[in-house]
Design a protein around this motif. Structure first.
Motif, PDB file in Angstrom:
ATOM      1  N   LEU A   8       0.852  -1.192   0.000  1.00 24.25           N
ATOM      2  CA  LEU A   8       0.000   0.000   0.000  1.00 24.25           C
ATOM      3  C   LEU A   8       0.888   1.242   0.000  1.00 24.25           C
ATOM      4  CD1 LEU A   8      -3.068   0.255   0.107  1.00 24.25           C
ATOM      5  CD2 LEU A   8      -2.888   0.450   2.594  1.00 24.25           C
ATOM      6  N   PRO A   9       0.830   2.087  -1.031  1.00 25.38           N
ATOM      7  CA  PRO A   9       1.696   3.273  -1.037  1.00 25.38           C
ATOM      8  C   PRO A   9       1.277   4.271   0.037  1.00 25.38           C
ATOM      9  CG  PRO A   9       0.196   3.315  -2.913  1.00 25.38           C
ATOM     10  CD  PRO A   9      -0.059   2.023  -2.191  1.00 25.38           C
ATOM     11  N   SER A  10       2.185   5.143   0.426  1.00 26.89           N
ATOM     12  CA  SER A  10       1.842   6.111   1.477  1.00 26.89           C
ATOM     13  C   SER A  10       1.170   7.349   0.892  1.00 26.89           C
ATOM     14  CB  SER A  10       3.091   6.514   2.257  1.00 26.89           C
ATOM     15  OG  SER A  10       4.019   7.061   1.355  1.00 26.89           O
ATOM     16  N   SER A  11       1.218   7.505  -0.437  1.00 24.50           N
ATOM     17  CA  SER A  11       0.495   8.631  -1.039  1.00 24.50           C
ATOM     18  C   SER A  11       0.095   8.280  -2.471  1.00 24.50           C
ATOM     19  CB  SER A  11       1.331   9.902  -1.011  1.00 24.50           C
ATOM     20  OG  SER A  11       2.335   9.820  -1.973  1.00 24.50           O
ATOM     21  N   THR A  12      -0.958   8.947  -2.927  1.00 23.80           N
ATOM     22  CA  THR A  12      -1.462   8.721  -4.273  1.00 23.80           C
ATOM     23  C   THR A  12      -2.283   9.937  -4.685  1.00 23.80           C
ATOM     24  OG1 THR A  12      -2.724   7.185  -5.685  1.00 23.80           O
ATOM     25  CG2 THR A  12      -3.594   7.581  -3.473  1.00 23.80           C
ATOM     26  N   ASP A  13      -2.738   9.950  -5.919  1.00 24.91           N
ATOM     27  CA  ASP A  13      -3.637  11.033  -6.311  1.00 24.91           C
ATOM     28  C   ASP A  13      -5.048  10.752  -5.763  1.00 24.91           C
ATOM     29  OD1 ASP A  13      -5.057  13.056  -7.410  1.00 24.91           O
ATOM     30  OD2 ASP A  13      -4.640  12.577  -9.499  1.00 24.91           O
ATOM     31  N   VAL A  14      -5.601   9.560  -6.104  1.00 23.19           N
ATOM     32  CA  VAL A  14      -6.985   9.263  -5.702  1.00 23.19           C
ATOM     33  C   VAL A  14      -7.043   7.968  -4.884  1.00 23.19           C
ATOM     34  CG1 VAL A  14      -9.336   8.810  -6.503  1.00 23.19           C
ATOM     35  CG2 VAL A  14      -7.847  10.303  -7.851  1.00 23.19           C
ATOM     36  N   VAL A  15      -7.704   8.025  -3.732  1.00 23.44           N
ATOM     37  CA  VAL A  15      -8.057   6.794  -3.009  1.00 23.44           C
ATOM     38  C   VAL A  15      -9.533   6.508  -3.284  1.00 23.44           C
ATOM     39  CG1 VAL A  15      -8.430   5.718  -0.749  1.00 23.44           C
ATOM     40  CG2 VAL A  15      -6.360   7.027  -1.164  1.00 23.44           C
ATOM     41  N   VAL A  16      -9.815   5.320  -3.829  1.00 28.17           N
ATOM     42  CA  VAL A  16     -11.198   4.865  -4.012  1.00 28.17           C
ATOM     43  C   VAL A  16     -11.497   3.903  -2.870  1.00 28.17           C
ATOM     44  CG1 VAL A  16     -12.749   3.524  -5.487  1.00 28.17           C
ATOM     45  CG2 VAL A  16     -11.103   5.101  -6.530  1.00 28.17           C
ATOM     46  N   SER A 213      -6.614   0.487   8.264  1.00 25.57           N
ATOM     47  CA  SER A 213      -6.093  -0.555   9.160  1.00 25.57           C
ATOM     48  C   SER A 213      -4.697  -1.003   8.723  1.00 25.57           C
ATOM     49  CB  SER A 213      -7.048  -1.746   9.167  1.00 25.57           C
ATOM     50  OG  SER A 213      -7.286  -2.168   7.830  1.00 25.57           O
ATOM     51  N   ALA A 214      -4.258  -0.588   7.516  1.00 23.88           N
ATOM     52  CA  ALA A 214      -2.911  -0.945   7.058  1.00 23.88           C
ATOM     53  C   ALA A 214      -2.011   0.288   6.989  1.00 23.88           C
ATOM     54  CB  ALA A 214      -2.993  -1.616   5.694  1.00 23.88           C
ATOM     55  N   GLY A 215      -2.413   1.366   7.643  1.00 24.65           N
ATOM     56  CA  GLY A 215      -1.587   2.575   7.661  1.00 24.65           C
ATOM     57  C   GLY A 215      -2.234   3.722   6.901  1.00 24.65           C
ATOM     58  N   PRO A 216      -1.670   4.934   7.065  1.00 26.19           N
ATOM     59  CA  PRO A 216      -2.269   6.119   6.416  1.00 26.19           C
ATOM     60  C   PRO A 216      -1.861   6.260   4.948  1.00 26.19           C
ATOM     61  CG  PRO A 216      -0.384   6.763   7.772  1.00 26.19           C
ATOM     62  CD  PRO A 216      -0.518   5.264   7.918  1.00 26.19           C
ATOM     63  N   ILE A 217      -2.766   6.827   4.151  1.00 25.79           N
ATOM     64  CA  ILE A 217      -2.434   7.155   2.752  1.00 25.79           C
ATOM     65  C   ILE A 217      -2.803   8.615   2.531  1.00 25.79           C
ATOM     66  CG2 ILE A 217      -2.715   6.509   0.322  1.00 25.79           C
ATOM     67  CD1 ILE A 217      -4.244   4.028   1.238  1.00 25.79           C
ATOM     68  N   ASP A 218      -1.837   9.415   2.094  1.00 25.43           N
ATOM     69  CA  ASP A 218      -2.144  10.799   1.708  1.00 25.43           C
ATOM     70  C   ASP A 218      -2.691  10.799   0.288  1.00 25.43           C
ATOM     71  OD1 ASP A 218      -1.281  11.841   4.075  1.00 25.43           O
ATOM     72  OD2 ASP A 218       0.791  12.136   3.383  1.00 25.43           O
ATOM     73  N   ALA A 219      -3.685  11.639   0.057  1.00 21.91           N
ATOM     74  CA  ALA A 219      -4.289  11.666  -1.274  1.00 21.91           C
ATOM     75  C   ALA A 219      -4.803  13.060  -1.589  1.00 21.91           C
ATOM     76  CB  ALA A 219      -5.439  10.669  -1.351  1.00 21.91           C
TER      77      ALA A 219
END
Ligand SMILES: Cc1cc2nc3c(=O)[nH]c(=O)nc-3n(C[C@H](O)[C@H](O)[C@H](O)COP(=O)(O)OP(=O)(O)OC[C@H]3O[C@@H](n4cnc5c(N)ncnc54)[C@H](O)[C@@H]3O)c2cc1C
Length: 399
Positions: A8-16, A213-219
């Motif tokens: 799971l990446p820590s950042s992306t453009d869009v989280v669906v 539950s698997a960590g934060p993702i910036d988006a």
């Protein structure tokens, strides 16, 4: 395709958020447009409404499910809905080619039947609106109906026929969308629960932190495709969607020699009925079952199984001795005002949703339009005002 172990990446453009037909379609169309996208699903892909539905394309206006208030506003809404049905049909027609796979798609046509004079009048009114919207339906009564559909009970006064209706296989569509999304570069991850969403003042890449539950993702952007749980997800950013969830029941029978191919619905009673290509009958139409919170699965109910099959037999008497082999239930989202929740919030820019009740039929079209709009806002058509994410009674306080 492994979805459980994907990093799971820590950042992306869009989280669906959500791995049903809406979420997987969003991930596919966004990734195809070259947008960086991560899809997270707390259970398995296609495990909820998208994989438990009856697979019908409902393109005729189901007036009995609508507000029944009449008036110009209601009429305009119904006309717009009928036009959208045509767009949904066009997307489905090309979907097998678009996804390069067999969706078990059968455009069989569909009947909507009436047993009373009042129901027949509703069918005629509905047919007029559909004609105005450019959707092809015809009213068939008396001997014409007996000739064209000898399998119906003689008690039916009439029916409308729409050649655009039919069905596809709900077990195939969302998984294929997910596979193609991954092949276009989307990260698709299951067993990841979204627990919170922080909205930051900034725009761009640091606008949201989706706490999972698997960590934060910036988006930069988030799309709520949570189906029956879309309202809970929206509340994480302080929005209140006009949605509620309900459990629904479906039955499937043993196979029998072909009796009919069109999909059958009832204008005034809870029935959808189809004979599939492997000759079983799928009988649904909105009979209730308890909607228990995940991770528990949903019970079925004898009352619904018996009530649903009794309506089916009363419309098609030849089903009387066909044996039911399986029943199941799933949880559906209903919007309180009969319109989907699709687009971007003005109150929380960057927060999007793709939520609809007849979502097997409509989600591919909404997801495609929303993804195009997100990828290139200037070129895509905006959604009607009544779909707005901000239309609900009031906003919740930010936590
Ligand atoms: C029994 C039944 C019969 C139906 N029959 C038809 C029909 O014949 N024709 C038709 O057009 N429509 C039908 N529908 C409606 C249709 O199935 C739904 O409208 C459609 O599947 C909705 O898709 P979705 O992707 O929005 O929701 P879902 O398929 O429910 O997917 C939402 C996903 O979001 C996930 N999620 C929720 N919260 C979180 C979180 N916090 N973190 C991570 N993931 C989360 C869930 O686990 C779920 O997998 C039926 C529905 C049911 C239940």
């Amino acid at each position: 395709m492994s979805t459980r172990d994907t990093a799971l990446p820590s950042s992306t453009d869009v989280v669906v958020i959500g791995g049903g037909i809406a979420g997987t379609a969003m991930a596919f169309y966004l990734a195809r447009e070259g947008v960086d996208v991560v899809l997270v699903e707390r259970g398995e892909l296609n495990r909820e409404a998208s994989g438990t539905n009856a697979g019908s394309f409902h393109l005729q206006l189901a007036i009995h499910q609508l507000s029944g208030q009449g008036g110009d506003a209601e009429r305009d809404r119904l006309l717009a809905d009928a036009r959208l049905s045509l767009e949904a049909f066009e997307v489905w027609q090309g979907l097998g080619a678009e996804l390069d796979g067999d969706l078990d798609l059968h455009l069989t046509g569909g009947w909507m039947v009436a047993e009373t004079e009042e129901q027949l009048k509703t069918l005629r009114d509905k047919h007029e609106l559909e004609q105005l919207a450019g959707i092809e339906t015809e009213v068939v009564t008396g001997d014409d109906l007996r000739q064209r559909a000898p399998y119906f009970t003689e008690r039916l006064l009439g029916a409308t026929y729409c050649p655009l209706e039919g069905h596809a296989n709900p077990l195939v569509v969302a998984p294929l969308y997910a596979l193609r999304a991954a092949q276009h570069g989307a990260v698709v991850r299951t067993h990841v629960d979204v627990l919170g969403i922080d909205v930051h003042g900034a725009t761009g890449a640091r606008r949201f932190t989706v706490r999972t539950s698997a960590g934060p993702i910036d988006a930069a952007r988030v799309v709520d495709c949570g189906g029956a749980w879309a309202g809970e997800l929206a509340s994480l950013v302080g929005l209140r969607f006009p949605v509620r969830s309900e459990g629904l029941h479906v039955n499937v029978t043993e196979p029998r020699p072909p009796m009919f191919r069109p999909m059958i619905q009832h204008i005034g009673r809870r029935l959808t009925l189809k004979q599939t290509e492997n000759d079983t009958f799928i009988i649904g139409g909105g009979w209730p079952s308890p909607a228990i919170a995940p991770p528990r699965r949903y019970p079925t109910s004898w009352h619904s199984a018996a009530g649903n099959t009794a309506v089916a037999v009363s419309v098609v008497p030849g089903l009387a001795d066909v044996r039911v082999v399986r029943t199941w239930s799933g949880v559906i989202v209903f919007t309180d005002d009969f319109s989907p929740v699709v687009g971007e919030s003005l109150a929380v820019p960057g927060f999007h949703a793709c939520v609809s009740s007849t979502g097997f039929t409509f989600s591919p079209m909404f997801a495609r339009q929303l993804a195009e709009q997100m990828a290139g806002p200037a070129s895509a058509s905006p959604f009607p005002e009544r779909y707005s994410l901000d239309r609900a009674t009031h906003r919740l306080e930010f936590r």
